[in-house]
Scaffold this motif. Structure first.
Motif, PDB file in Angstrom:
ATOM      1  N   ILE A 269       0.831  -1.205   0.000  1.00  0.00           N
ATOM      2  CA  ILE A 269       0.000   0.000   0.000  1.00  0.00           C
ATOM      3  C   ILE A 269       0.864   1.253   0.000  1.00  0.00           C
ATOM      4  CG2 ILE A 269      -1.698   1.310   1.341  1.00  0.00           C
ATOM      5  CD1 ILE A 269      -2.784  -1.405   2.323  1.00  0.00           C
ATOM      6  N   ALA A 270       2.015   1.189   0.694  1.00  0.00           N
ATOM      7  CA  ALA A 270       2.913   2.348   0.773  1.00  0.00           C
ATOM      8  C   ALA A 270       3.468   2.741  -0.595  1.00  0.00           C
ATOM      9  CB  ALA A 270       4.058   2.058   1.739  1.00  0.00           C
ATOM     10  N   GLN A 271       3.460   1.824  -1.561  1.00  0.00           N
ATOM     11  CA  GLN A 271       3.939   2.140  -2.910  1.00  0.00           C
ATOM     12  C   GLN A 271       3.019   3.133  -3.611  1.00  0.00           C
ATOM     13  OE1 GLN A 271       6.712   1.117  -4.575  1.00  0.00           O
ATOM     14  NE2 GLN A 271       7.474  -0.095  -2.857  1.00  0.00           N
ATOM     15  N   GLY A 272       1.731   3.181  -3.186  1.00  0.00           N
ATOM     16  CA  GLY A 272       0.795   4.093  -3.820  1.00  0.00           C
ATOM     17  C   GLY A 272       0.500   3.697  -5.254  1.00  0.00           C
ATOM     18  N   PRO A 273      -0.056   4.628  -6.048  1.00  0.00           N
ATOM     19  CA  PRO A 273      -0.405   4.315  -7.448  1.00  0.00           C
ATOM     20  C   PRO A 273       0.827   4.323  -8.343  1.00  0.00           C
ATOM     21  CG  PRO A 273      -0.941   6.595  -6.954  1.00  0.00           C
ATOM     22  CD  PRO A 273      -0.460   5.987  -5.655  1.00  0.00           C
ATOM     23  N   SER A 274       1.737   3.397  -8.075  1.00  0.00           N
ATOM     24  CA  SER A 274       3.009   3.343  -8.800  1.00  0.00           C
ATOM     25  C   SER A 274       2.958   2.290  -9.896  1.00  0.00           C
ATOM     26  CB  SER A 274       4.147   3.026  -7.821  1.00  0.00           C
ATOM     27  OG  SER A 274       5.333   2.738  -8.516  1.00  0.00           O
ATOM     28  N   VAL A 275       3.591   2.592 -11.040  1.00  0.00           N
ATOM     29  CA  VAL A 275       3.655   1.614 -12.125  1.00  0.00           C
ATOM     30  C   VAL A 275       4.508   0.414 -11.732  1.00  0.00           C
ATOM     31  CG1 VAL A 275       3.250   3.275 -13.970  1.00  0.00           C
ATOM     32  CG2 VAL A 275       5.586   2.883 -13.161  1.00  0.00           C
ATOM     33  N   LEU A 276       5.350   0.564 -10.712  1.00  0.00           N
ATOM     34  CA  LEU A 276       6.210  -0.544 -10.291  1.00  0.00           C
ATOM     35  C   LEU A 276       5.397  -1.746  -9.833  1.00  0.00           C
ATOM     36  CD1 LEU A 276       8.964   1.373  -8.268  1.00  0.00           C
ATOM     37  CD2 LEU A 276       9.127   0.486 -10.599  1.00  0.00           C
ATOM     38  N   THR A 339      -1.608   7.916 -11.846  1.00  0.00           N
ATOM     39  CA  THR A 339      -0.489   7.396 -11.072  1.00  0.00           C
ATOM     40  C   THR A 339       0.162   8.527 -10.284  1.00  0.00           C
ATOM     41  OG1 THR A 339       1.133   7.784 -12.813  1.00  0.00           O
ATOM     42  CG2 THR A 339      -0.063   5.687 -12.866  1.00  0.00           C
ATOM     43  N   ALA A 340       1.180   8.170  -9.519  1.00  0.00           N
ATOM     44  CA  ALA A 340       1.885   9.173  -8.719  1.00  0.00           C
ATOM     45  C   ALA A 340       2.562  10.218  -9.596  1.00  0.00           C
ATOM     46  CB  ALA A 340       2.920   8.492  -7.826  1.00  0.00           C
ATOM     47  N   THR A 341       2.863   9.859 -10.845  1.00  0.00           N
ATOM     48  CA  THR A 341       3.521  10.806 -11.758  1.00  0.00           C
ATOM     49  C   THR A 341       2.539  11.513 -12.679  1.00  0.00           C
ATOM     50  OG1 THR A 341       3.917   8.976 -13.303  1.00  0.00           O
ATOM     51  CG2 THR A 341       5.673   9.508 -11.749  1.00  0.00           C
ATOM     52  N   GLY A 342       1.239  11.321 -12.445  1.00  0.00           N
ATOM     53  CA  GLY A 342       0.223  12.013 -13.232  1.00  0.00           C
ATOM     54  C   GLY A 342      -0.223  11.288 -14.476  1.00  0.00           C
ATOM     55  N   LEU A 343       0.289  10.078 -14.730  1.00  0.00           N
ATOM     56  CA  LEU A 343      -0.127   9.309 -15.896  1.00  0.00           C
ATOM     57  C   LEU A 343      -1.447   8.599 -15.610  1.00  0.00           C
ATOM     58  CD1 LEU A 343       3.329   7.701 -16.778  1.00  0.00           C
ATOM     59  CD2 LEU A 343       2.281   9.721 -17.840  1.00  0.00           C
ATOM     60  N   VAL A 344      -2.085   8.092 -16.663  1.00  0.00           N
ATOM     61  CA  VAL A 344      -3.329   7.340 -16.497  1.00  0.00           C
ATOM     62  C   VAL A 344      -3.042   6.051 -15.737  1.00  0.00           C
ATOM     63  CG1 VAL A 344      -5.162   6.084 -17.684  1.00  0.00           C
ATOM     64  CG2 VAL A 344      -4.375   8.285 -18.582  1.00  0.00           C
ATOM     65  N   TRP A 349      -8.772   2.805 -13.267  1.00  0.00           N
ATOM     66  CA  TRP A 349      -9.885   2.936 -14.206  1.00  0.00           C
ATOM     67  C   TRP A 349     -10.609   1.604 -14.407  1.00  0.00           C
ATOM     68  CZ3 TRP A 349     -12.662   6.787 -15.466  1.00  0.00           C
ATOM     69  CH2 TRP A 349     -12.131   8.075 -15.518  1.00  0.00           C
ATOM     70  N   ILE A 350      -9.862   0.516 -14.482  1.00  0.00           N
ATOM     71  CA  ILE A 350     -10.502  -0.797 -14.660  1.00  0.00           C
ATOM     72  C   ILE A 350     -11.377  -1.123 -13.452  1.00  0.00           C
ATOM     73  CG2 ILE A 350     -10.089  -3.275 -14.862  1.00  0.00           C
ATOM     74  CD1 ILE A 350      -9.569  -1.635 -17.421  1.00  0.00           C
ATOM     75  N   VAL A 351     -10.870  -0.868 -12.251  1.00  0.00           N
ATOM     76  CA  VAL A 351     -11.649  -1.145 -11.039  1.00  0.00           C
ATOM     77  C   VAL A 351     -12.906  -0.275 -11.008  1.00  0.00           C
ATOM     78  CG1 VAL A 351     -11.645  -1.002  -8.516  1.00  0.00           C
ATOM     79  CG2 VAL A 351      -9.656  -1.933  -9.711  1.00  0.00           C
ATOM     80  N   VAL A 352     -12.761   1.008 -11.337  1.00  0.00           N
ATOM     81  CA  VAL A 352     -13.914   1.912 -11.353  1.00  0.00           C
ATOM     82  C   VAL A 352     -14.961   1.439 -12.363  1.00  0.00           C
ATOM     83  CG1 VAL A 352     -14.698   4.233 -11.955  1.00  0.00           C
ATOM     84  CG2 VAL A 352     -12.660   3.942 -10.564  1.00  0.00           C
ATOM     85  N   LEU A 353     -14.520   1.100 -13.567  1.00  0.00           N
ATOM     86  CA  LEU A 353     -15.466   0.747 -14.628  1.00  0.00           C
ATOM     87  C   LEU A 353     -16.115  -0.617 -14.392  1.00  0.00           C
ATOM     88  CD1 LEU A 353     -13.509   2.100 -17.720  1.00  0.00           C
ATOM     89  CD2 LEU A 353     -15.585   3.047 -16.696  1.00  0.00           C
ATOM     90  N   VAL A 354     -15.350  -1.595 -13.914  1.00  0.00           N
ATOM     91  CA  VAL A 354     -15.944  -2.904 -13.600  1.00  0.00           C
ATOM     92  C   VAL A 354     -16.999  -2.738 -12.507  1.00  0.00           C
ATOM     93  CG1 VAL A 354     -15.501  -5.165 -12.561  1.00  0.00           C
ATOM     94  CG2 VAL A 354     -14.010  -4.317 -14.366  1.00  0.00           C
ATOM     95  N   GLY A 355     -16.665  -1.974 -11.459  1.00  0.00           N
ATOM     96  CA  GLY A 355     -17.633  -1.733 -10.398  1.00  0.00           C
ATOM     97  C   GLY A 355     -18.841  -0.965 -10.894  1.00  0.00           C
ATOM     98  N   GLY A 356     -18.618   0.049 -11.725  1.00  0.00           N
ATOM     99  CA  GLY A 356     -19.731   0.846 -12.238  1.00  0.00           C
ATOM    100  C   GLY A 356     -20.653   0.053 -13.137  1.00  0.00           C
ATOM    101  N   VAL A 357     -20.097  -0.724 -14.058  1.00  0.00           N
ATOM    102  CA  VAL A 357     -20.922  -1.549 -14.954  1.00  0.00           C
ATOM    103  C   VAL A 357     -21.683  -2.600 -14.149  1.00  0.00           C
ATOM    104  CG1 VAL A 357     -20.853  -3.233 -16.833  1.00  0.00           C
ATOM    105  CG2 VAL A 357     -19.464  -1.159 -16.962  1.00  0.00           C
ATOM    106  N   THR A 358     -21.045  -3.171 -13.137  1.00  0.00           N
ATOM    107  CA  THR A 358     -21.719  -4.152 -12.285  1.00  0.00           C
ATOM    108  C   THR A 358     -22.887  -3.512 -11.545  1.00  0.00           C
ATOM    109  OG1 THR A 358     -19.672  -5.407 -11.989  1.00  0.00           O
ATOM    110  CG2 THR A 358     -21.411  -5.771 -10.381  1.00  0.00           C
ATOM    111  N   PHE A 359     -22.667  -2.305 -11.020  1.00  0.00           N
ATOM    112  CA  PHE A 359     -23.742  -1.591 -10.313  1.00  0.00           C
ATOM    113  C   PHE A 359     -24.925  -1.339 -11.233  1.00  0.00           C
ATOM    114  CE2 PHE A 359     -25.554   2.668  -9.250  1.00  0.00           C
ATOM    115  CZ  PHE A 359     -26.266   2.269  -8.116  1.00  0.00           C
ATOM    116  N   LEU A 360     -24.672  -0.805 -12.411  1.00  0.00           N
ATOM    117  CA  LEU A 360     -25.755  -0.498 -13.348  1.00  0.00           C
ATOM    118  C   LEU A 360     -26.433  -1.773 -13.839  1.00  0.00           C
ATOM    119  CD1 LEU A 360     -27.361   1.429 -15.145  1.00  0.00           C
ATOM    120  CD2 LEU A 360     -25.483   1.340 -16.805  1.00  0.00           C
TER     121      LEU A 360
END
Length: 668
Positions: A269-276, A339-344, A349-360
């Motif tokens: 979790i401490a890595q944050g939204p890192s591409v690593l 991400t932490a560097t401002g990239l997509v 996005w996948i988690v948001v969209l899978v959850g959103g489509v499932t909700f709808l």
């Protein structure tokens, strides 16, 4: 055994009781064959777990955190490995017996990965481990949800299974209630391990135990349908288990350049939204999707409806699916849409969209269902999708909404499942269209059912308040697609709940009550869930201010937390909830009026008993209450294919992106 901890001895003892007591209870259930003695022990042991959960949860729910490190405790790791292997062997044996060889293959794959993890990488990763257990505000909340609601369901099952077994006896089936109660208690222990573990190998063990317990409970009746649905669950959750195990191999081996070998959830979790760590986070998210029954994996939870109602209540409210959303909420700092560097951030996005489509999708699918348990199942999956979407957004405000959605859903949904189970036993059906005049036949059960439905979509109950916070957090992303998904999904939610509520509260003429056969343990659990639903609304401001907000400040230290809903508004909501509680209590305890009023049938009544009247064309017509299901628009045949296409495409894109980006940082 050398213990390094900030905890005092009493807290350590309490922690041990939470994990060990349900296992002891399970052993007792298997040994005691006398039904009355076993019933009394279920109540006593469940009450002890509730007390232990209260003592532990209230210690940490007001803020603060603790850690526990057990040095030179490799034997605990070996126990965890042994449990993992036993789970795999059990699945393999069942797969061979029922000729489900795909399950055999998947269990073998996971078993091999777990053994290789232990042999080659675990020892090196454990050398730098700072603590195996971690307790914070979120852990405390989950302990209270699991301990109180889960144990309450066990108490409810004590009476419910008496009636269930009478039906089984009529068909000459063996009494397997000792196994049923043992599995219920083991479930609780495994969930406690999941929500308290910082050691990912321990968390994986709890994860797999819940999978196996769910498999056994869904197949409890051993009918062809039950066996088929239990294996559907095992296929999907083994896929998640394999993804989980591979993620641990990547983390423990130090294969990612720039990271140290680790098996600590806190370090990830401490890595944050890192591409690593994009690849292991995506794999853990996939495991969370399968456990939380997100599309396209949702069918296993629908299939779980064949199990006895306490199983459904347990899976949907306090265990199993909550393990999936708990994992995703914990991973929220690694998600987010950038991400932490401002990239997509593809993962976010996948988690948001899978959850959103499932909700709808599942909110719309619930409209077409008349089976009450199936409505509750689709509603559960939809609400889990909303929680998943909030976790994917990854902001403190969105996670705030996710946590409260989880809390209120647990209490309200457990209440509704228990109501449906008792109703089915006393009217002989779980079909909503069979619930005409239910308020006359089962007045108090109807009140509890109506309360549960109101909790799901009406203010000041917390589900609606949490949804408003979700709207605010999604609006901050600036993405109109997410807002449209939330708006239409919420509209569908309103439709299916209001249809059912209208059926429940419609009163015609007095008839015989059928509540005399409801067991005391069932009444206790129903009252407990109703009380929790109210209590959470009343104490909403305190939970937010002293538990959730401190957790979020620790999880997002560099982010300024601005509450989506102000404390003043939460206090107003709590006051309104208190007033509603008073009205609800009056409705329960006031004597029922014996005066009967003729039914208004929108015309000249001709036969009140048969609900007949003369309409505007001077014809005799019969009044009826029938819901509108819109099968052709919202039916499974209409919506399954597009939902599958969208969610499978999202998962393929997400995994492909995570692998392609992650491979750039993998060092062999």
């Amino acid at each position: 055994m050398d213990v390094v901890t900030q905890m005092d001895f009493i807290t350590q003892l309490n922690l041990a009781v939470l994990i060990v007591l349900p296992v002891i209870a399970a052993g007792i259930m298997l040994l005691v064959r006398n039904a009355k003695v076993r019933g009394g022990l279920v109540v006593v042991l469940a009450a002890l777990i509730i007390l232990a959960s209260l003592a532990f949860g209230l210690r940490y729910i007001t803020g603060g955190s603790d850690t526990l490190l057990i040095k030179d405790a490799e034997w605990l790791g070996y126990i965890a490995l042994a449990i993992d292997i036993i789970c795999c062997v059990y699945i393999i044996a069942k797969g061979i017996i029922y000729k489900r060889f795909l399950a055999v293959l998947m269990a073998l794959v996971q078993g091999v990965v777990v053994v290789c993890l232990e042999i080659f990488w675990v020892h090196h990763a454990l050398e730098s481990m700072s603590h195996q257990l971690y307790i914070d505000g979120l852990s405390a909340i989950m302990v209270l949800v699991i301990g109180i609601i889960g144990s309450g369901i066990c108490i409810y099952a004590n009476g419910y299974m008496v009636d269930f077994q009478k039906h089984e006896d009529e068909h000459g089936k063996k009494d397997r209630r000792p196994v049923f109660f043992a599995l219920m208690f083991v479930f609780l222990s495994a969930m406690f391990i999941i929500v308290l573990s910082n050691d990912l190998t321990w968390l994986l063990t709890g994860w797999e135990v819940t999978t196996v317990c769910s498999f056994a409970l869904i197949g409890y009746t051993r009918t062809d349908e039950a066996i088929r649905n239990s294996f559907r669950q095992i296929y999907m959750n083994l896929l998640g288990g394999i993804a989980f195990s591979v993620a641990l191999v990547i983390l423990a081996s130090g294969a990612v350049a720039g990271t140290k070998p680790t098996l600590e959830l806190s370090a990830l979790i401490a890595q944050g939204p890192s591409v690593l760590v994009m690849l292991p986070v995506m794999l853990l998210a996939l495991a969370g999707f399968t456990k939380a029954a997100q599309m396209p994996f949702h069918t296993w939870l629908l299939g779980a409806m064949v199990a006895p109602t306490p199983t459904s209540a347990l899976l949907h409210s306090s265990t199993m699916v909550k393990a999936g959303v708990f994992m995703l909420i914990k991973l929220a700092p690694c998600l987010g849409i950038t991400t932490a560097t401002g990239l997509v951030n593809f993962n976010g996005w996948i988690v948001v969209l899978v959850g959103g489509v499932t909700f709808l999708g599942c909110s719309c699918l619930a409209i077409s269902q008349s089976n009450a348990k199936r409505v509750l199942a689709y509603s559960t999956i939809a609400n889990l999708g909303l929680i998943v979407a909030c976790a994917g957004v990854g902001t403190p405000e969105a996670v705030w909404a996710a946590i409260f959605l989880l809390i209120f859903h647990a209490a309200a949904k457990s209440l509704l499942f228990l109501c449906v189970g008792t109703t089915e036993h006393h009217i002989g059906s779980r079909d909503i269209e069979s619930m005409d005049e239910l308020f006359d036949r089962l007045p108090n059960i109807s009140r509890f059912t109506a309360l549960g439905i109101l909790c799901m979509f009406v203010a000041p109950f917390g589900m609606l308040i949490s949804k408003w916070a979700t709207i605010v957090s999604l609006a901050e992303t600036g993405n109109m697609i997410l807002l449209v998904i939330l708006a239409f999904g919420s509209a569908a939610t309103f439709m299916f709940w209001s249809k059912w509520l209208g059926k429940i509260i419609a009163v015609s003429h007095a008839s015989n009550e059928a509540e005399k056969g409801v067991h005391k343990t069932e009444w206790f659990s129903l009252a407990l869930m109703a009380f929790l639903a109210f209590a959470m609304c009343v104490f909403f401001p305190l939970i937010s201010e002293f538990s959730v907000v401190p957790y979020l400040k620790a999880a997002f230290p560099a982010t300024l937390l601005t509450a989506a809903i102000s404390l003043d508004n939460l206090i107003i909501m709590a006051v309104i909830a208190l007033l509603l509680l008073a009205i609800f209590a009056i409705q329960f305890f006031r004597p029922r009026s014996k005066a009967e009023v003729g039914i208004y049938l929108a015309g000249v009544g001709t036969n009140s008993e048969e609900r007949e009247y003369t309409n505007s064309l001077s014809q005799t017509a019969k009044a009826s209450q029938r819901n509108w299901y819109l099968d052709k628009v919202f039916g499974e045949k209409a919506l399954y294919l597009p939902s599958y296409i969208v969610t499978i495409a999202l998962l393929v894109i997400g995994l492909a992106a995570a692998i392609s980006i992650g491979l750039n940082f993998i060092q062999i």
